[in-house]
Each structure stands twice: as C-alpha cells, then as structure tokens.
Design a protein around this motif. Structure first.
Motif, mmCIF file in Angstrom:
data_model
loop_
_atom_site.group_PDB
_atom_site.id
_atom_site.type_symbol
_atom_site.label_atom_id
_atom_site.label_comp_id
_atom_site.label_asym_id
_atom_site.label_seq_id
_atom_site.Cartn_x
_atom_site.Cartn_y
_atom_site.Cartn_z
ATOM 1 N N ASP A 100 80.138 9.655 79.285
ATOM 2 C CA ASP A 100 80.643 8.414 79.880
ATOM 3 C C ASP A 100 80.430 8.409 81.389
ATOM 4 O O ASP A 100 79.830 9.331 81.965
ATOM 5 N N SER A 102 82.462 8.844 83.877
ATOM 6 C CA SER A 102 83.091 9.924 84.642
ATOM 7 C C SER A 102 82.219 11.172 84.644
ATOM 8 O O SER A 102 82.004 11.815 85.683
ATOM 9 N N ARG A 125 87.003 3.692 79.699
ATOM 10 C CA ARG A 125 87.953 4.014 78.632
ATOM 11 C C ARG A 125 89.199 4.710 79.181
ATOM 12 O O ARG A 125 90.294 4.547 78.656
ATOM 13 N N ASP A 126 89.020 5.507 80.231
ATOM 14 C CA ASP A 126 90.130 6.277 80.787
ATOM 15 C C ASP A 126 90.160 6.056 82.292
ATOM 16 O O ASP A 126 89.401 6.676 83.046
ATOM 17 N N LYS A 128 92.407 6.701 84.744
ATOM 18 C CA LYS A 128 92.818 7.795 85.630
ATOM 19 C C LYS A 128 91.712 8.833 85.773
ATOM 20 O O LYS A 128 91.440 9.326 86.870
ATOM 21 N N ARG A 129 91.064 9.158 84.648
ATOM 22 C CA ARG A 129 89.973 10.136 84.694
ATOM 23 C C ARG A 129 88.837 9.617 85.578
ATOM 24 O O ARG A 129 88.263 10.358 86.382
#
Length: 392
Positions: A100, A102, A125-126, A128-129
């Motif tokens: 992804d 990140s 999708r995330d 914070k990450r």
C-alpha cells in the motif's frame, strides 16, 4: 511479488467481488507472495528497463512516485519528462490490497536513487499508519501529494475507481501539513511543485530579483510575485552603480526591480547589460532568487527572436555559474491548442525549454505559477529547518 493487472474487484462496490479480493489476499499470504494491485498498471523503473508505457523515457532520474491511478501516473511521466524531469521508480498500486501507500512511501524514502517523492492518493485504509510513514518520509526528502476524491462527487468517483475511502478535504489538508508534506491542488500545480523541488536547492527567504520582458510583463510580474508572498526587493547599490557606469545619465534611477528591458537602449543590451544584471542579481546578497522573463515576441523577426532566446539562455547559464542565488525562467508558450511548430517563432520558443531544462534550470509557464510553487518550496525548507532546530 505478483502484479495484478486486473479489475472488477472491491472497486465495483459488490460484496462478492470484495470477498474474492479478500480470498486472493489470504491465498497470497499463505504462499508468501506479495501483491501489487489489483486494478493497477504496475511498475516503471527506467534503470531496470521496466515500463508500463510503450514510449516512457528510458533515461532515469531522481523523482519517485506512487499513484493509485495508472492513467494519472502516465500523465505525470509524460508531462514531467517534457520539463526535464527523470524518474527513479513509479508504482501504480490501484486497490492497495497488499502493498500500500505507506509501504511505498517507506521504500522511496529509503531509496538512494530517489531525491523527491510524488504521490497521487485517492484514499488510504489506515490513516494513522499513513500519517506515521508520511512524517518519516518528509524528514528524509520532499514529498508532494496530490489528493484526489475531493468533494461529494469526487469521493464517490474515488470509491468506484480504486475502492478508496476518500475522507474529509479539511482533514486531509491538515494531515499533510502536520506531516510536513507539500499539497498540490491540481495536476498543473503538482508538475510545477515537482519541477521546483527537482531543480532548485533549499530556499529559506523570499527576496526576488526579476528581469526581462517589456513594461506590461514587468508590472504583471511584480504583482504576481508579491501576491504570492515574495518581496520584490529594490536594486542594491552595486547594481545601480553598474547601470550608471554603462548607461547615459537619463536612465539612472529609471531602471528598477523588476527590470524592464524595453526601456534599456538596444546598444546597451547588445553590449551585454542584461546578462551583467542577471549575474549581479545572482551574486547579490539582496536577493534569494532571480526570475528571468524570457521574450516571446515583439517587433522581432523569427530569426532575431531565436538569436535573442539563445543569448538569454547563455546569460542564465553564466549567471548560475558565477552566482550563488538560484535562477528560474518564465516562458509562456501560450494556452494549449493547435500550434504550428514548423513556424520559426514557435519552434524557437519550444526548443528553448529543453535547452534550459538540460542545463538544470526550471521553466514555468507564468510568473504566478513560478511564484506559488517556489514559495511552497521555501515553506517546506523552513519547516525542515524548524524541525531540525527543535530536534537539536
């Protein structure tokens, strides 16, 4: 690693397609296989001879890019290469089922061949990450992000394009600022920003010297640079003194910043005064940046324009070699549309841009685009400076 050049998975919004995608990921993980995609174009790595476009440039460079959209990645590759930018790696990653944004940010931040990172993101999708990885990446090198899927219709289109959760526009802008990234607002803005970070050194103050063009161009340039937050600083004594030495007294005090070349006698220009001023501005501690408006016409035959453009290029290169201030050029090729490139005037103008780019000088279509893009470059380096001071 497997690149899935396929579609009709979770981006369709159908539960059976999303379930098939989840099953695909589960099987890949059991087999120890990483997935790029699905619903993407894959990899462009010119140094390794890998490309998803038949006519992508073969010469590598220092720009790395991650893009949820393959078509947008292609557009950036084509248009950035026309402005002299070369690529290290580009990854079109689509639905980001496994690898992804990140992880790709982390990779490009550590990649020695990448100096600047571009990102086209529709959603993550995330959150914070992504913020954590983005913050780490911007600590290493500039990251310019074009966030798509803005507005109600844009968010709906992002979901149907790459199954992306677009999120609030205000939240995204705040996240990018907080992480130290530079937000591009449009495709044109993205290209101008990438050009700035690709060619220019760190700039942390905003005093600009402007030269070139006639009276109207000078007036417009002054307003556009000032509106973007630049200080169009007066000519310092050493430049005024040089003008007094080489020009008749009636011109003393009339020539100011921006320097309107149309009021300078032709014999003075022919004797190299404009080139001298560019060099003096590039050497002056009164300026942090020098902007040169390239001529596009006027009462000149095409062959004279071509000669004048070449002389301007020579002056810019001499100024860069003999000075310490970065230089940028402004050359407006006109609005998009049919143009006769066989005509000597258009040919001379269009050939000037690659000459400057090959010499490592950025060229912008307008003073406002140059001023806006380079202003945000200064903001990035000021934040980096503050981050370093706080860490120390």
């Amino acid at each position: 690693v497997v690149h899935l050049f396929t579609g009709r998975y979770s981006e369709t919004g159908r539960e059976d397609s999303a379930a098939l995608e989840r099953d695909l990921l589960e099987q890949a993980r059991r087999a120890g296989v990483r997935l790029i995609g699905p619903n993407c174009m894959g990899l462009y790595n010119p140094a390794a001879g890998i490309a998803f476009g038949y006519d992508f440039p073969r010469k590598p460079g220092g720009l790395g890019m991650l893009s949820q959209s393959g078509a947008t990645a292609s557009e950036v590759i084509y248009y950035a290469s026309l402005r002299g930018i070369g690529f290290s790696k580009v990854v079109s990653y689509g639905n980001a089922l496994d690898v992804d944004e990140s992880e790709l940010l982390d990779y490009l931040a550590r990649d020695e061949g990448t100096r600047v990172i571009a990102a086209y993101v529709e959603g993550v999708r995330d959150g914070k990450r992504f913020l954590d990885h983005l913050r780490r990446a911007t600590a290493r090198k500039p990251v310019v992000v074009l966030k798509a899927g803005k507005g109600r219709v844009g968010a709906r289109m992002a979901a149907s394009h790459t199954a992306a959760m677009a999120g609030s526009d205000e939240v995204w802008s705040a996240v990018l600022r907080q992480a130290g990234a530079v937000e591009a607002l449009t495709m044109e803005d993205l290209l101008d920003l990438l050009l700035s970070f690709y060619y220019l050194p760190p700039v942390t103050s905003r005093r600009v010297g402007i030269i070139g063009g006639g009276g109207g161009k000078s007036v417009l340039s002054a307003g556009e640079w000032e509106a973007a937050g630049w200080d169009v600083a007066p000519l310092p004594p050493e430049i005024e003194s040089h003008i007094e030495k080489v020009m008749p007294e009636m011109w003393w005090g009339w020539i100011k910043n921006p320097i309107d070349l149309s009021i300078i006698p032709m014999e003075s220009r022919t004797a190299g005064l404009s080139g001298d001023i560019i060099k003096l501005m590039a050497q002056s501690r009164s300026y942090d940046l020098v902007a040169v408006n390239m001529p596009v016409g006027g009462p000149l035959a095409p062959e004279h324009l071509a000669h004048l453009l070449q002389r301007n290029v020579d002056d810019l290169l001499a100024g860069r070699e003999q000075g310490h201030n970065p230089l940028v050029a402004v050359l407006n090729l006109g609005s998009p549309g049919p143009r006769d490139y066989e005509h000597p005037r258009w040919r001379a103008l269009s050939e000037t841009v690659p000459r400057l780019n090959q010499a490592g000088l950025p060229v912008y279509p307008s003073p406002s685009q140059a001023a806006s893009a380079v202003r945000r470059l200064t903001e990035y380096y000021l934040r980096q400076q503050a981050r370093g001071n706080s860490a120390g």
